[in-house]
Design an enzyme around this catalytic site. Structure first.
Site, mmCIF file in Angstrom:
data_model
loop_
_atom_site.group_PDB
_atom_site.id
_atom_site.type_symbol
_atom_site.label_atom_id
_atom_site.label_comp_id
_atom_site.label_asym_id
_atom_site.label_seq_id
_atom_site.Cartn_x
_atom_site.Cartn_y
_atom_site.Cartn_z
ATOM 1 N N LYS A 1 0.983 -1.256 0.044
ATOM 2 C CA LYS A 1 0.013 -0.198 0.090
ATOM 3 C C LYS A 1 1.042 1.195 0.124
ATOM 4 O O LYS A 1 0.700 2.185 -0.604
ATOM 5 C CB LYS A 1 -1.026 0.123 1.230
ATOM 6 C CG LYS A 1 -2.044 -0.916 1.094
ATOM 7 C CD LYS A 1 -2.800 -1.011 2.385
ATOM 8 C CE LYS A 1 -3.835 -2.034 2.380
ATOM 9 N NZ LYS A 1 -4.133 -2.379 3.804
ATOM 10 N N GLN B 1 -5.438 -1.337 9.464
ATOM 11 C CA GLN B 1 -5.197 -2.757 9.161
ATOM 12 C C GLN B 1 -5.974 -3.916 9.891
ATOM 13 O O GLN B 1 -5.753 -3.807 11.107
ATOM 14 C CB GLN B 1 -3.872 -3.131 8.828
ATOM 15 C CG GLN B 1 -3.422 -4.564 8.245
ATOM 16 C CD GLN B 1 -4.017 -4.774 6.740
ATOM 17 O OE1 GLN B 1 -3.848 -3.469 5.943
ATOM 18 N NE2 GLN B 1 -4.270 -5.730 6.317
ATOM 19 N N ASP C 1 -12.120 2.453 3.537
ATOM 20 C CA ASP C 1 -12.262 1.126 3.540
ATOM 21 C C ASP C 1 -13.711 1.021 3.676
ATOM 22 O O ASP C 1 -14.254 -0.256 3.078
ATOM 23 C CB ASP C 1 -11.935 0.345 4.989
ATOM 24 C CG ASP C 1 -10.679 -0.395 4.703
ATOM 25 O OD1 ASP C 1 -10.299 -1.041 3.482
ATOM 26 O OD2 ASP C 1 -9.982 -0.595 5.890
#
Ligand code: GUN
Length: 296
Positions: A54, A98, A121
């Protein structure tokens, strides 16, 4: 093999190129650099690989990348304080925590602390509710990538029978909402569905997101159907570790009309869509025109 291979690696490269163009325009026209912050708690090896990828790809498209690596025994209060600081930071337009988090941390509470406008997200309860009611939201990255690939292959999805195998909050449920939004007739199946093969054989679009290696074999697939394999499972074959999907590729590809491989299918789309969501969040936060090619 008779099925067309849906190449997620190439598609993701195209999305990243589009993202880079938008980032360049936002910088030149508005003097803003989109910024994505990633928070990693602990040392899960798979999560470390994701976070490294990422960071690299965020920089490649010209965005700012902020990484917060916290020890596995970080307290909830300390993690929430990091999120509060990122929520308040005007250089940060997207925040990703995460998952999975270490067991002592309550993921729902942590995710719901993120400013929904920075929740790239799409996991915050506000974004889940907006998506479920067909309103503008941040859309979870993996299902967004799957939808982009399906629209690219089929054009219009209206009226198609879609079966999603898997009911997770990260993939199965939002995938079903997105397909419903595109006027598919949607069935959510899962590991305890009765007559699963028969249910799957009704699908024009079959999305496998159940987390079981090669569970969906060719006899689950309707001839000509489009098969999207979201699974990433590490298995040992002939003494070597290999990545396989939730679909048994060789048998499914004999029956399907189109299929995503593992690796190189849905996987690369997730980070590409994360970058796309960060551009969308930057534009919304600053009242800038929103690129129509990066979201649904
Ligand atoms: N862990 C595995 N996939 C994801 C994802 O899409 N987002 C986050 N935050 N964590 C993950």
């Amino acid at each position: 093999m008779t099925a067309k291979l849906l190449d997620g690696k190439a598609f993701a490269a195209r999305i990243r190129a589009q993202v880079a163009v938008h980032v360049g325009r936002i910088k030149a026209d508005f003097g803003l650099t989109p910024g994505l912050a990633v928070v990693l708690v602990g040392e899960d090896p798979a999560s470390q690989v994701y976070v490294r990828n990422k960071g690299q790809q965020t920089a490649e498209v010209g965005m700012n990348s902020f990484e917060h690596k916290l020890p596995a025994d970080t307290s909830e209060a300390d993690l929430l304080a990091v999120i509060d600081a990122l929520n308040a930071d005007p250089a940060v337009h997207g925040i990703l925590v995460q998952l999975p988090l270490p067991a002592h941390l309550n993921s729902d509470m942590v995710i719901n602390r993120i400013d929904p406008a920075k929740d790239v997200d799409g996991f915050h309860i506000s974004n889940v509710g907006l998506l479920g009611t067909g309103q503008k939201s941040m859309v979870p990255c993996t299902p967004l990538g799957c939808l982009m690939m399906l629209r690219d292959h089929h054009g219009n999805l209206a009226g198609l029978n879609a079966v999603v195998v898997g009911r997770s909050n990260i993939v199965g449920k939002p995938m079903a909402q997105l397909l419903l939004g595109d006027s598919c007739t949607v069935t959510i199946a899962h590991s305890r569905t009765k007559e699963l093969a028969e249910v799957c054989r009704r699908a024009d679009i079959l999305v496998a997101a159940v987390g079981r290696a090669e569970m969906i074999t060719g006899d689950f697939v309707r001839p000509g159907a489009t098969v999207i394999d979201v699974g990433i499972n590490r298995v040992e074959r002939d003494g070597k570790m290999r990545l396989v999907g939730d679909v048994h590729f060789a048998s499914a590809a004999e029956v399907a009309g189109a299929i995503t491989p593992v690796p190189g299918g849905v996987g690369p789309m997730t980070i590409a869509c994360l970058l796309a969501n960060t551009v969308t969040a930057t534009c919304r936060a600053n009242g800038l025109p929103e690129p129509s090619d990066l979201t649904v």
